[in-house]
Design a protein around this motif. Structure first.
Motif, PDB file in Angstrom:
ATOM      1  N   SER A   1      52.655  65.302  45.287  1.00 17.69           N
ATOM      2  CA  SER A   1      53.241  66.447  44.602  1.00 17.69           C
ATOM      3  C   SER A   1      54.103  65.994  43.434  1.00 17.69           C
ATOM      4  CB  SER A   1      54.111  67.254  45.575  1.00 17.69           C
ATOM      5  OG  SER A   1      54.877  68.216  44.873  1.00 17.69           O
ATOM      6  N   PRO A   2      54.021  66.686  42.297  1.00 18.89           N
ATOM      7  CA  PRO A   2      54.845  66.305  41.146  1.00 18.89           C
ATOM      8  C   PRO A   2      56.318  66.619  41.336  1.00 18.89           C
ATOM      9  CG  PRO A   2      53.672  68.336  40.695  1.00 18.89           C
ATOM     10  CD  PRO A   2      53.137  67.823  42.003  1.00 18.89           C
ATOM     11  N   LYS A   3      56.675  67.410  42.363  1.00 22.96           N
ATOM     12  CA  LYS A   3      58.074  67.758  42.543  1.00 22.96           C
ATOM     13  C   LYS A   3      58.625  67.274  43.878  1.00 22.96           C
ATOM     14  CE  LYS A   3      57.218  72.420  44.375  1.00 22.96           C
ATOM     15  NZ  LYS A   3      57.692  73.800  44.366  1.00 22.96           N
ATOM     16  N   CYS A   4      57.971  66.274  44.475  1.00 20.23           N
ATOM     17  CA  CYS A   4      58.408  65.780  45.775  1.00 20.23           C
ATOM     18  C   CYS A   4      59.752  65.078  45.665  1.00 20.23           C
ATOM     19  CB  CYS A   4      57.376  64.826  46.371  1.00 20.23           C
ATOM     20  SG  CYS A   4      57.868  64.140  47.958  1.00 20.23           S
ATOM     21  N   GLY A   5      60.702  65.502  46.472  1.00 17.69           N
ATOM     22  CA  GLY A   5      62.031  64.900  46.441  1.00 17.69           C
ATOM     23  C   GLY A   5      62.093  63.543  47.090  1.00 17.69           C
ATOM     24  N   ASN A   6      61.057  63.162  47.825  1.00 13.31           N
ATOM     25  CA  ASN A   6      61.041  61.872  48.516  1.00 13.31           C
ATOM     26  C   ASN A   6      60.131  60.854  47.849  1.00 13.31           C
ATOM     27  OD1 ASN A   6      62.759  62.753  50.639  1.00 13.31           O
ATOM     28  ND2 ASN A   6      61.038  63.814  51.582  1.00 13.31           N
ATOM     29  N   GLY A   7      59.777  61.100  46.604  1.00 20.30           N
ATOM     30  CA  GLY A   7      58.923  60.139  45.902  1.00 20.30           C
ATOM     31  C   GLY A   7      57.555  59.998  46.554  1.00 20.30           C
ATOM     32  N   ASN A   8      57.052  61.079  47.165  1.00 19.26           N
ATOM     33  CA  ASN A   8      55.749  61.074  47.842  1.00 19.26           C
ATOM     34  C   ASN A   8      55.658  60.013  48.936  1.00 19.26           C
ATOM     35  OD1 ASN A   8      54.051  63.239  46.602  1.00 19.26           O
ATOM     36  ND2 ASN A   8      54.578  62.130  44.728  1.00 19.26           N
ATOM     37  N   GLU A   9      56.732  59.860  49.651  1.00 21.77           N
ATOM     38  CA  GLU A   9      56.779  58.957  50.807  1.00 21.77           C
ATOM     39  C   GLU A   9      57.335  59.705  52.012  1.00 21.77           C
ATOM     40  OE1 GLU A   9      55.853  55.956  51.394  1.00 21.77           O
ATOM     41  OE2 GLU A   9      55.595  54.930  49.481  1.00 21.77           O
ATOM     42  N   PRO A  10      56.762  59.563  53.216  1.00 23.49           N
ATOM     43  CA  PRO A  10      55.458  58.949  53.475  1.00 23.49           C
ATOM     44  C   PRO A  10      54.352  59.988  53.331  1.00 23.49           C
ATOM     45  CG  PRO A  10      56.468  59.599  55.531  1.00 23.49           C
ATOM     46  CD  PRO A  10      57.437  60.002  54.452  1.00 23.49           C
ATOM     47  N   LEU A  11      53.114  59.551  53.114  1.00 24.93           N
ATOM     48  CA  LEU A  11      51.946  60.420  53.074  1.00 24.93           C
ATOM     49  C   LEU A  11      50.800  59.739  53.812  1.00 24.93           C
ATOM     50  CD1 LEU A  11      51.952  61.617  49.326  1.00 24.93           C
ATOM     51  CD2 LEU A  11      52.630  62.965  51.320  1.00 24.93           C
ATOM     52  N   HIS A  12      50.024  60.503  54.542  1.00 28.33           N
ATOM     53  CA  HIS A  12      48.871  59.942  55.247  1.00 28.33           C
ATOM     54  C   HIS A  12      47.719  60.936  55.136  1.00 28.33           C
ATOM     55  CE1 HIS A  12      46.387  58.030  58.288  1.00 28.33           C
ATOM     56  NE2 HIS A  12      47.256  57.010  58.314  1.00 28.33           N
ATOM     57  N   LYS A  13      46.772  60.621  54.260  1.00 24.10           N
ATOM     58  CA  LYS A  13      45.694  61.545  53.944  1.00 24.10           C
ATOM     59  C   LYS A  13      44.808  61.848  55.150  1.00 24.10           C
ATOM     60  CE  LYS A  13      41.636  62.081  50.959  1.00 24.10           C
ATOM     61  NZ  LYS A  13      40.863  61.524  49.831  1.00 24.10           N
ATOM     62  N   ARG A  14      44.271  60.804  55.800  1.00 24.46           N
ATOM     63  CA  ARG A  14      43.358  61.032  56.925  1.00 24.46           C
ATOM     64  C   ARG A  14      44.081  61.723  58.082  1.00 24.46           C
ATOM     65  NH1 ARG A  14      41.734  56.171  54.851  1.00 24.46           N
ATOM     66  NH2 ARG A  14      43.092  54.979  56.257  1.00 24.46           N
ATOM     67  N   GLY A  15      45.360  61.376  58.262  1.00 28.67           N
ATOM     68  CA  GLY A  15      46.134  62.038  59.304  1.00 28.67           C
ATOM     69  C   GLY A  15      46.282  63.526  59.037  1.00 28.67           C
ATOM     70  N   ALA A  16      46.456  63.911  57.749  1.00 24.03           N
ATOM     71  CA  ALA A  16      46.584  65.327  57.400  1.00 24.03           C
ATOM     72  C   ALA A  16      45.304  66.085  57.700  1.00 24.03           C
ATOM     73  CB  ALA A  16      46.948  65.463  55.923  1.00 24.03           C
ATOM     74  N   VAL A  17      44.156  65.483  57.416  1.00 22.47           N
ATOM     75  CA  VAL A  17      42.876  66.139  57.708  1.00 22.47           C
ATOM     76  C   VAL A  17      42.726  66.348  59.214  1.00 22.47           C
ATOM     77  CG1 VAL A  17      40.365  65.918  57.576  1.00 22.47           C
ATOM     78  CG2 VAL A  17      41.779  65.258  55.616  1.00 22.47           C
ATOM     79  N   ARG A  18      43.034  65.321  60.007  1.00 22.31           N
ATOM     80  CA  ARG A  18      42.917  65.447  61.464  1.00 22.31           C
ATOM     81  C   ARG A  18      43.911  66.493  61.995  1.00 22.31           C
ATOM     82  NH1 ARG A  18      42.800  59.655  61.266  1.00 22.31           N
ATOM     83  NH2 ARG A  18      44.883  59.544  62.210  1.00 22.31           N
ATOM     84  N   LEU A  19      45.111  66.514  61.440  1.00 23.72           N
ATOM     85  CA  LEU A  19      46.135  67.460  61.875  1.00 23.72           C
ATOM     86  C   LEU A  19      45.701  68.901  61.600  1.00 23.72           C
ATOM     87  CD1 LEU A  19      49.067  67.923  62.914  1.00 23.72           C
ATOM     88  CD2 LEU A  19      49.806  67.729  60.521  1.00 23.72           C
ATOM     89  N   LEU A  20      45.222  69.164  60.395  1.00 24.09           N
ATOM     90  CA  LEU A  20      44.799  70.514  60.035  1.00 24.09           C
ATOM     91  C   LEU A  20      43.556  70.935  60.817  1.00 24.09           C
ATOM     92  CD1 LEU A  20      45.458  70.359  56.190  1.00 24.09           C
ATOM     93  CD2 LEU A  20      46.643  71.833  57.825  1.00 24.09           C
ATOM     94  N   THR A  21      42.668  69.999  61.071  1.00 23.39           N
ATOM     95  CA  THR A  21      41.486  70.314  61.883  1.00 23.39           C
ATOM     96  C   THR A  21      41.899  70.783  63.276  1.00 23.39           C
ATOM     97  OG1 THR A  21      40.145  68.696  60.676  1.00 23.39           O
ATOM     98  CG2 THR A  21      39.337  69.392  62.841  1.00 23.39           C
ATOM     99  N   GLU A  22      42.848  70.072  63.886  1.00 24.34           N
ATOM    100  CA  GLU A  22      43.319  70.442  65.216  1.00 24.34           C
ATOM    101  C   GLU A  22      44.083  71.770  65.171  1.00 24.34           C
ATOM    102  OE1 GLU A  22      43.724  70.305  69.224  1.00 24.34           O
ATOM    103  OE2 GLU A  22      42.510  68.965  67.965  1.00 24.34           O
ATOM    104  N   LEU A  23      44.922  71.971  64.140  1.00 24.38           N
ATOM    105  CA  LEU A  23      45.677  73.218  64.009  1.00 24.38           C
ATOM    106  C   LEU A  23      44.751  74.420  63.925  1.00 24.38           C
ATOM    107  CD1 LEU A  23      48.398  74.758  63.337  1.00 24.38           C
ATOM    108  CD2 LEU A  23      47.855  74.307  60.930  1.00 24.38           C
ATOM    109  N   LEU A  24      43.640  74.278  63.178  1.00 21.17           N
ATOM    110  CA  LEU A  24      42.741  75.395  62.913  1.00 21.17           C
ATOM    111  C   LEU A  24      41.706  75.605  64.013  1.00 21.17           C
ATOM    112  CD1 LEU A  24      42.281  74.628  59.121  1.00 21.17           C
ATOM    113  CD2 LEU A  24      43.264  76.745  60.026  1.00 21.17           C
TER     114      LEU A  24
END
Length: 798
Positions: free
Chosen positions: A771-794
């Motif tokens: 994100s261009p406005k992230c206050g944490n300098g885009n840390e931490p981020l985990h792309k594959r984890g986000a996909v798995r998380l959203l898959t389980e949520l949905l």
């Protein structure tokens, strides 16, 4: 008889030629020139060709005064389009009506004709001013433009039509004349709220004769701003009724979903909608353009695309050099300045006469600067303009051949509004959407059906928001004491707020009415544009020259010490930001040209105040309610011009800000995390990545911009005691965006998951989870984890 080939529907004067310009270049040829060469051609991900369509004529209603019909004909316009005639017919019947048709469809003429006819009817009445009309626009530029167009159209009617602009730029000596003599007053909601309604006694003769209220570009009144304007219009109706007037409201909107319902919510009245567009349209070629990846690496080594700013500057340069008249719409004031600056520098290498024919246009300029730019654009002196949305809203820029959109403008309604600025005489036009390195932009250029196969959004506003309603109840009481009968006009929630306003010492009940008791101006309680306080004056330190202003809400992020500030093509560095100066907040700057831009960083925490609604998605929970957000700007990054490469970070010492608002949030359980294979060390990055991407995608489902909303993700939130992601409205009391997100959550979060999963990067980039406005300098981020998380949520989403 001349055809109604009206350029955006603004009343056209007889001196303006109809039909395409002799030197107009076919839009397909213009696009082919821009895409010449394999490097450029590969950047076009999709091209949509919208074919031309013929128009359908009708006759003006018989009740329209013949002098008005003659004046319209003399201006070069023959028979009206069907939707213009239908709008005029409804208006003459005293109905409130909204005409919601495409750009260039003649909406302005549709409401101007019945208004002019009413003014002419009233001109012959003995005593008083006869009929009067009030015109409201969201910007000063549009009101000034409408005044020019109206003057040309009404010239044959003589003194029967006395139109005048009444806004913050109107000199004091002219204001008295307007109050006493004008019968068509063009203004904006800000001046109506702060100037006209509080001083309604001085407007008595005007209000007594008020026949019509025109609300132009009404689709822009959304979120908190729209909610404020809804109450300003209710106050206007109440004051007009005091003088015996019940005006009809004539609203004009870009194409929107359910415009009649939105207009009724805005005005508090039943509104007839007219949506079938009978105007002709020239061919529109619409290209989706994705800047290429560079060899640079950004935060956490992510691949970096060339910026939309640099790409748009190149395209504007090429178009201007080829004599193609173009407007580039830019999301930010800084972006508009930077694109104009880069284009001028590059044009100077081609022809020294060309740089002066490209300029920037944005809010914050002094009035005389805006008027000069508008004149230069009208005359054709300017070939290219980099503009913020201040120029989107109906300003007549006829004769344009192309429009560039530097990033998705936030809603499909705005996208089509901006694209429609070109081709306004019926000739073909080119529109190019240049994608930013952003989840939503990247999604759209690879999913063109989301733009071209979906209807535009519904307008979101919430007049029941207590943070909006309370100050308007005070303002109404200061205008005329409030009674029980008045409360239904404003909101069912009004009765609950009155005791609170009494306890705060703002209102006092005497008998059957509530009175304003404070010495303050009641209108000052409501900041209708949600700017959060007095604007910050930007002053050149060495000379004391006022360069312009910055909204209070944006001051911490845009004019903090060390910030690079652009103005009229010149670059300045902020040396001091004084928020508590006796004369008002001020930013002292000095001219400098550092080879970088600046980007503020902040930290945010969220506290749940109340859960209004909760839905079970299996073990997960989707919630909506009230929250308190604490935000503080803590540092800024220095980034290289053009490439965006980060050069360093500087700490800042600015006070925190607290916001009570509305939010949507979702939680997952440990069992769901185990099922998704998300380990404890991955969880913070997965939540953070899902939060970023969902914020980036929400504008596709709600009429908001990602800068209207914010988010926080926490691996163990103290209020929910679970891993939680919040997305909240960035306005006091909420703006309706989070509520819209709650009701469309399944589709919204499904699109978010798809945007992350389909991105070609390995571990996350600005196109998906950064994100261009992230206050944490885009840390931490985990792309594959986000996909798995959203898959389980949905998995069990309702």
């Amino acid at each position: 008889m001349a055809s109604n080939a009206d350029d955006a529907g603004k009343q056209r004067g007889a001196s303006r030629p109809a039909g395409p310009r002799p030197d107009s270049v076919p839009p397909r040829s213009v696009l082919a020139q821009l895409a010449a060469g394999p490097a450029r051609a590969a950047r076009i991900t999709h091209t949509e060709h919208l074919p031309p369509r013929p128009g359908r004529h009708a006759d003006w209603p018989a009740l329209i005064r013949p002098e008005v019909v003659d004046a319209v004909t003399a201006s070069g316009i023959g028979r009206p389009w069907e939707h213009q005639a239908r709008t005029a017919e409804r208006a003459l019947a005293g109905e409130s009506v909204v005409v919601a048709t495409g750009t260039a469809s003649g909406k302005s003429l549709a409401y101007a004709v019945p208004v002019l006819s009413a003014l002419l009817d009233g001109a012959g009445q003995p005593g008083g001013r006869g009929a009067t009309a009030l015109y409201l626009s969201p910007t000063k530029a549009l009101a000034a433009d409408q005044r020019r167009a109206l003057a040309g159209l009404a010239a044959p009617l003589g003194t029967a039509v006395r139109a005048a602009v009444y806004d913050g730029d109107t000199p004091p000596e002219e204001r008295e004349w307007v109050r006493r003599h004008a019968n068509y007053v063009l203004t904006n909601p800000d001046m109506l709220h702060r100037g006209i309604l509080p001083g309604h006694a001085r407007w008595a003769s005007f209000l007594r004769a008020l026949r019509y209220v025109v609300v132009d570009e009404c689709h822009t009144y959304r979120g908190v701003f729209g909610s404020h304007v809804a109450h300003v219009l209710r106050r206007l109706r109440r004051v007009a009724a005091r003088y015996g007037a019940e005006p009809a409201f004539l609203l004009a909107s870009a194409t929107a979903a359910e415009p009649g319902r939105a207009a009724a919510r805005l005005t508090g009245l039943p509104v007839t909608e007219i949506t079938e567009d009978a105007s002709p349209r020239g061919e529109l070629v619409f290209a989706l353009w994705e800047p290429p990846l560079t060899e640079l690496r950004g935060e956490r080594g992510a691949p970096v695309r060339r910026t939309a700013t640099a790409e748009t500057a190149d395209l504007l340069t090429d178009l201007a050099a080829g004599g193609v008249r173009t407007v580039a719409f830019v999301r930010s004031r800084r972006g508009a300045e930077l694109i104009a600056l880069l284009a001028r520098e590059r044009l100077a290498e081609v022809d020294r006469s060309l740089p002066g024919r490209v300029a920037a246009y944005r809010g914050g300029y002094l009035p005389e600067e805006r008027r000069a730019l508008e004149r230069a654009l009208h005359s054709g002196e300017l070939l290219g303009l980099a503009a913020t949305t201040a120029l989107e809203l109906g300003v007549d820029v006829s004769g344009l051949d192309a429009v560039l959109l530097a990033g998705y403008p936030g809603t499909r309604a705005s996208l089509w509004q901006q694209a429609g600025r070109a081709g306004r005489r019926g000739q073909g036009a080119l529109a190019v959407l240049v994608a930013r390195d952003d989840p939503l932009d990247t999604y759209l250029v690879h999913h063109p059906e989301a733009i071209f196969r979906r209807p535009v959004e519904s307008t979101v506003l919430d007049p029941d928001n207590p943070y909006v309603l309370a100050p308007h109840l005070c303002a109404a009481a200061a205008e005329i004491p409030l009674t029980e009968t008045d409360l239904a006009l404003f909101s069912p929630a009004a009765a609950e707020l009155l005791p609170q306003l009494e306890q705060r010492g703002l209102l006092r009940r005497r008998g059957a009415a509530w009175y304003w008791t404070s010495r303050r101006r009641a209108a000052d309680l409501a900041d209708i544009r949600g700017q959060g306080g007095r604007p910050v004056q930007v002053v050149e330190e060495g000379t004391g020259r006022l360069l312009g202003t910055v909204d209070a809400a944006a001051a911490h992020t845009t004019v903090h010490e060390g910030a690079v500030h652009l103005h009229r093509g010149s670059s300045y560095v902020v040396r001091h930001l004084g928020l508590d100066e006796p004369g008002g907040p001020v930013a002292l700057v000095e001219e400098a040209s550092p080879p970088w831009t600046t980007l503020a960083r902040d930290t945010t925490a969220v506290t749940v105040l109340e859960t209004t609604t909760r839905v079970a998605w299996g073990a997960a929970r989707l919630c909506f309610g009230s929250v308190e957000v604490t935000n503080q700007v803590v540092s800024y990054l220095r980034r290289k011009l053009i490439t965006g490469e980060v050069l360093g970070e500087t700490r800042l010492d600015l006070p925190p800000r607290t916001l009570r608002t509305r939010a949507v949030w979702w939680t997952v359980t440990e069992e769901q995390l185990d099922a998704a294979g998300i380990a404890a060390e991955v969880l913070p990055g997965a939540l953070h990545a899902a939060e970023h991407a969902s914020i980036g995608m929400l504008p596709l489902f709600a009429t908001c911009d990602r800068w209207d909303i914010g988010g926080v993700s926490v691996a163990l939130h103290p209020d929910t005691l679970l891993p939680t992601v919040f997305v909240y409205d960035g306005h006091p009391g909420g703006a309706g965006f989070a509520e819209r997100a709650f009701h469309t959550a399944r589709a919204w979060l499904t699109a978010t998951r798809e945007a992350i999963a389909s991105c070609e990067c390995e571990s996350g980039c600005p196109s998906c989870i950064q994100s261009p406005k992230c206050g944490n300098g885009n840390e931490p981020l985990h792309k594959r984890g986000a996909v798995r998380l959203l898959t389980e949520l949905l998995r069990d989403a309702a």
